[in-house]
Scaffold this motif. Structure first.
Motif, PDB file in Angstrom:
ATOM      1  N   GLU A  74       0.837  -1.209   0.000  1.00  0.00           N
ATOM      2  CA  GLU A  74       0.000   0.000   0.000  1.00  0.00           C
ATOM      3  C   GLU A  74       0.868   1.254   0.000  1.00  0.00           C
ATOM      4  N   LYS A  75       1.954   1.240   0.774  1.00  0.00           N
ATOM      5  CA  LYS A  75       2.862   2.391   0.835  1.00  0.00           C
ATOM      6  C   LYS A  75       3.563   2.581  -0.514  1.00  0.00           C
ATOM      7  N   ALA A  76       3.998   1.482  -1.124  1.00  0.00           N
ATOM      8  CA  ALA A  76       4.657   1.570  -2.424  1.00  0.00           C
ATOM      9  C   ALA A  76       3.708   2.124  -3.485  1.00  0.00           C
ATOM     10  N   THR A  77       2.462   1.709  -3.445  1.00  0.00           N
ATOM     11  CA  THR A  77       1.470   2.222  -4.387  1.00  0.00           C
ATOM     12  C   THR A  77       1.262   3.716  -4.192  1.00  0.00           C
ATOM     13  N   ALA A  78       1.148   4.139  -2.940  1.00  0.00           N
ATOM     14  CA  ALA A  78       0.964   5.570  -2.653  1.00  0.00           C
ATOM     15  C   ALA A  78       2.172   6.378  -3.114  1.00  0.00           C
ATOM     16  N   LEU A  79       3.377   5.869  -2.880  1.00  0.00           N
ATOM     17  CA  LEU A  79       4.579   6.579  -3.311  1.00  0.00           C
ATOM     18  C   LEU A  79       4.675   6.637  -4.831  1.00  0.00           C
ATOM     19  N   ALA A  80       4.291   5.553  -5.501  1.00  0.00           N
ATOM     20  CA  ALA A  80       4.323   5.535  -6.957  1.00  0.00           C
ATOM     21  C   ALA A  80       3.331   6.544  -7.531  1.00  0.00           C
ATOM     22  N   GLU A  81       2.148   6.632  -6.946  1.00  0.00           N
ATOM     23  CA  GLU A  81       1.157   7.609  -7.409  1.00  0.00           C
ATOM     24  C   GLU A  81       1.649   9.034  -7.182  1.00  0.00           C
ATOM     25  N   GLU A  82       2.289   9.262  -6.031  1.00  0.00           N
ATOM     26  CA  GLU A  82       2.832  10.590  -5.737  1.00  0.00           C
ATOM     27  C   GLU A  82       3.956  10.935  -6.721  1.00  0.00           C
ATOM     28  N   ALA A  83       4.821   9.970  -7.014  1.00  0.00           N
ATOM     29  CA  ALA A  83       5.917  10.199  -7.962  1.00  0.00           C
ATOM     30  C   ALA A  83       5.374  10.477  -9.363  1.00  0.00           C
ATOM     31  N   ARG A  84       4.332   9.742  -9.766  1.00  0.00           N
ATOM     32  CA  ARG A  84       3.733   9.962 -11.082  1.00  0.00           C
ATOM     33  C   ARG A  84       3.133  11.356 -11.168  1.00  0.00           C
ATOM     34  N   THR A  86       3.992  13.986  -9.425  1.00  0.00           N
ATOM     35  CA  THR A  86       5.096  14.944  -9.447  1.00  0.00           C
ATOM     36  C   THR A  86       5.734  14.994 -10.825  1.00  0.00           C
ATOM     37  N   ALA A  87       5.948  13.838 -11.433  1.00  0.00           N
ATOM     38  CA  ALA A  87       6.548  13.788 -12.770  1.00  0.00           C
ATOM     39  C   ALA A  87       5.650  14.478 -13.785  1.00  0.00           C
ATOM     40  N   GLU A  88       4.341  14.255 -13.689  1.00  0.00           N
ATOM     41  CA  GLU A  88       3.412  14.925 -14.614  1.00  0.00           C
ATOM     42  C   GLU A  88       3.453  16.432 -14.417  1.00  0.00           C
ATOM     43  N   ASP A  89       3.557  16.889 -13.162  1.00  0.00           N
ATOM     44  CA  ASP A  89       3.624  18.314 -12.871  1.00  0.00           C
ATOM     45  C   ASP A  89       4.900  18.914 -13.444  1.00  0.00           C
ATOM     46  N   VAL A  90       6.034  18.231 -13.199  1.00  0.00           N
ATOM     47  CA  VAL A  90       7.321  18.728 -13.690  1.00  0.00           C
ATOM     48  C   VAL A  90       7.335  18.718 -15.215  1.00  0.00           C
ATOM     49  N   THR A  91       6.825  17.653 -15.812  1.00  0.00           N
ATOM     50  CA  THR A  91       6.778  17.565 -17.274  1.00  0.00           C
ATOM     51  C   THR A  91       5.905  18.667 -17.841  1.00  0.00           C
ATOM     52  N   GLY A  92       4.773  18.921 -17.201  1.00  0.00           N
ATOM     53  CA  GLY A  92       3.875  19.984 -17.659  1.00  0.00           C
ATOM     54  C   GLY A  92       4.536  21.344 -17.572  1.00  0.00           C
ATOM     55  N   ARG A  93       5.240  21.597 -16.482  1.00  0.00           N
ATOM     56  CA  ARG A  93       5.932  22.891 -16.338  1.00  0.00           C
ATOM     57  C   ARG A  93       7.041  23.025 -17.364  1.00  0.00           C
ATOM     58  N   ALA A  94       7.781  21.930 -17.597  1.00  0.00           N
ATOM     59  CA  ALA A  94       8.854  21.980 -18.592  1.00  0.00           C
ATOM     60  C   ALA A  94       8.280  22.222 -19.989  1.00  0.00           C
ATOM     61  N   ALA A  95       7.180  21.562 -20.296  1.00  0.00           N
ATOM     62  CA  ALA A  95       6.555  21.753 -21.616  1.00  0.00           C
ATOM     63  C   ALA A  95       6.063  23.185 -21.772  1.00  0.00           C
ATOM     64  N   ARG A  96       5.484  23.736 -20.708  1.00  0.00           N
ATOM     65  CA  ARG A  96       5.031  25.136 -20.783  1.00  0.00           C
ATOM     66  C   ARG A  96       6.211  26.088 -20.958  1.00  0.00           C
ATOM     67  N   ALA A  97       7.329  25.816 -20.292  1.00  0.00           N
ATOM     68  CA  ALA A  97       8.515  26.670 -20.416  1.00  0.00           C
ATOM     69  C   ALA A  97       9.070  26.609 -21.835  1.00  0.00           C
ATOM     70  N   VAL A  98       9.120  25.423 -22.410  1.00  0.00           N
ATOM     71  CA  VAL A  98       9.600  25.284 -23.789  1.00  0.00           C
ATOM     72  C   VAL A  98       8.660  26.002 -24.745  1.00  0.00           C
ATOM     73  N   ALA A  99       7.358  25.846 -24.545  1.00  0.00           N
ATOM     74  CA  ALA A  99       6.387  26.507 -25.425  1.00  0.00           C
ATOM     75  C   ALA A  99       6.489  28.019 -25.296  1.00  0.00           C
ATOM     76  N   ASP A 100       6.652  28.531 -24.082  1.00  0.00           N
ATOM     77  CA  ASP A 100       6.802  29.978 -23.886  1.00  0.00           C
ATOM     78  C   ASP A 100       8.063  30.496 -24.568  1.00  0.00           C
ATOM     79  N   THR A 101       9.166  29.757 -24.421  1.00  0.00           N
ATOM     80  CA  THR A 101      10.420  30.168 -25.048  1.00  0.00           C
ATOM     81  C   THR A 101      10.292  30.144 -26.559  1.00  0.00           C
ATOM     82  N   ALA A 102       9.662  29.105 -27.098  1.00  0.00           N
ATOM     83  CA  ALA A 102       9.467  29.020 -28.542  1.00  0.00           C
ATOM     84  C   ALA A 102       8.586  30.164 -29.029  1.00  0.00           C
ATOM     85  N   SER A 103       7.579  30.507 -28.264  1.00  0.00           N
ATOM     86  CA  SER A 103       6.695  31.605 -28.642  1.00  0.00           C
ATOM     87  C   SER A 103       7.458  32.929 -28.655  1.00  0.00           C
ATOM     88  N   LYS A 104       8.302  33.157 -27.652  1.00  0.00           N
ATOM     89  CA  LYS A 104       9.093  34.388 -27.598  1.00  0.00           C
ATOM     90  C   LYS A 104      10.081  34.458 -28.757  1.00  0.00           C
TER      91      LYS A 104
END
Length: 111
Positions: A74-84, A86-104
């Motif tokens: 149960e703990k491993a499942t919770a940690l995996a969901e939290e990591a996923r 976090t990864a989606e959040d970081v990936t989303g922020r990185a994608a937004r930063a790349v898109a903003d830079t490309a737009s500029k």
């Protein structure tokens, strides 16, 4: 009646046609005893104060190992969901930063 988290509880039926109910104590809500939070083997969970028709037994070593493995899973499942998440959040922020830079850059080249 004293119990610890992980102990097995059996509520003996009051009539012949009703089955006994067996479960695991998953929480102790009183300061030094009942009421207990019990998860029955069928998955139901309830809060109860055992009566005279209840018996409590400490789990065997193999049952304790099973409980520890279940808790670790149960703990491993919770940690995996939290990591996923976090990864989606970081990936989303990185994608937004790349898109903003490309737009500029596109705006600069258009000027």
């Amino acid at each position: 009646m004293s119990a610890d988290v992980g102990d097995r509880i059996t509520l003996h039926a009051n009539s012949v046609d009703a089955p006994d109910r067996t479960g695991t104590i998953v929480g102790i809500l009183g300061s030094d005893g009942p009421p207990y939070r019990v998860r029955f083997d069928n998955g139901d969970e309830t809060i109860l104060t055992p009566g005279p028709d209840a018996t409590i037994a400490a789990p065997t070593v193999s049952e304790r190992v099973g409980q520890a493995a279940e808790a670790a899973g149960e703990k491993a499942t919770a940690l995996a969901e939290e990591a996923r998440a976090t990864a989606e959040d970081v990936t989303g922020r990185a994608a937004r930063a790349v898109a903003d830079t490309a737009s500029k850059l596109a705006e600069r080249f258009q000027k």
